[in-house]
Motif scaffolding. Structure first.
Motif, short mmCIF file in Angstrom:
data_model
loop_
_atom_site.label_atom_id
_atom_site.label_comp_id
_atom_site.label_asym_id
_atom_site.label_seq_id
_atom_site.Cartn_x
_atom_site.Cartn_y
_atom_site.Cartn_z
N GLN A 96 0.83 -1.21 0.00
CA GLN A 96 0.00 0.00 0.00
C GLN A 96 0.86 1.25 0.00
OE1 GLN A 96 -2.63 -0.41 3.35
NE2 GLN A 96 -4.29 -1.19 2.08
N PHE A 132 2.25 1.64 -3.47
CA PHE A 132 1.17 2.04 -4.37
C PHE A 132 0.85 3.52 -4.23
CE2 PHE A 132 -3.47 2.49 -5.06
CZ PHE A 132 -3.50 2.21 -6.41
N TYR A 133 0.67 4.01 -3.01
CA TYR A 133 0.34 5.41 -2.80
C TYR A 133 1.51 6.32 -3.13
CZ TYR A 133 -4.08 4.05 -0.73
OH TYR A 133 -5.32 3.54 -0.53
N SER A 134 2.73 5.85 -2.94
CA SER A 134 3.89 6.65 -3.31
C SER A 134 3.97 6.82 -4.81
CB SER A 134 5.17 5.98 -2.81
OG SER A 134 5.16 5.89 -1.41
N VAL A 135 3.67 5.77 -5.55
CA VAL A 135 3.69 5.85 -7.01
C VAL A 135 2.60 6.81 -7.49
CG1 VAL A 135 3.25 4.54 -9.13
CG2 VAL A 135 4.76 3.61 -7.38
N ILE A 136 1.41 6.72 -6.92
CA ILE A 136 0.33 7.64 -7.29
C ILE A 136 0.72 9.08 -6.98
CG2 ILE A 136 -2.02 8.37 -6.70
CD1 ILE A 136 -2.77 5.46 -6.51
N PHE A 137 1.33 9.30 -5.83
CA PHE A 137 1.76 10.64 -5.45
C PHE A 137 2.79 11.19 -6.43
CE2 PHE A 137 4.70 13.39 -3.06
CZ PHE A 137 3.82 14.40 -2.74
N ILE A 163 3.23 10.28 -9.57
CA ILE A 163 2.58 10.53 -10.85
C ILE A 163 1.82 11.85 -10.82
CG2 ILE A 163 0.71 9.74 -12.35
CD1 ILE A 163 1.66 6.87 -11.76
N LEU A 164 1.09 12.10 -9.74
CA LEU A 164 0.37 13.37 -9.62
C LEU A 164 1.32 14.55 -9.55
CD1 LEU A 164 -2.49 12.42 -7.15
CD2 LEU A 164 -2.71 13.01 -9.56
#
Length: 43
Positions: free
Chosen positions: A13, A16-21, A23-24
């Motif tokens: 998790q 996953f959230y680090s990758v989303i961050f 990308i944003l």
């Protein structure tokens, strides 16, 4: 066994959230959001 699964779930998790961050962050820096106008561009 359950403790190991909990650790894996936490790590996945977090990744996953680090990758989303990231990308944003890249997306908004690419669009130039949050950057003020250069003062001489107004003339």
């Amino acid at each position: 066994m359950i403790k190991r699964r909990t650790v894996y779930k936490f790590l996945l998790q977090t990744l996953f959230y680090s990758v989303i961050f990231l990308i944003l962050l890249y997306f908004f820096s690419y669009l130039g959001q949050g950057q003020g106008d250069f003062i001489y561009n107004e003339f």
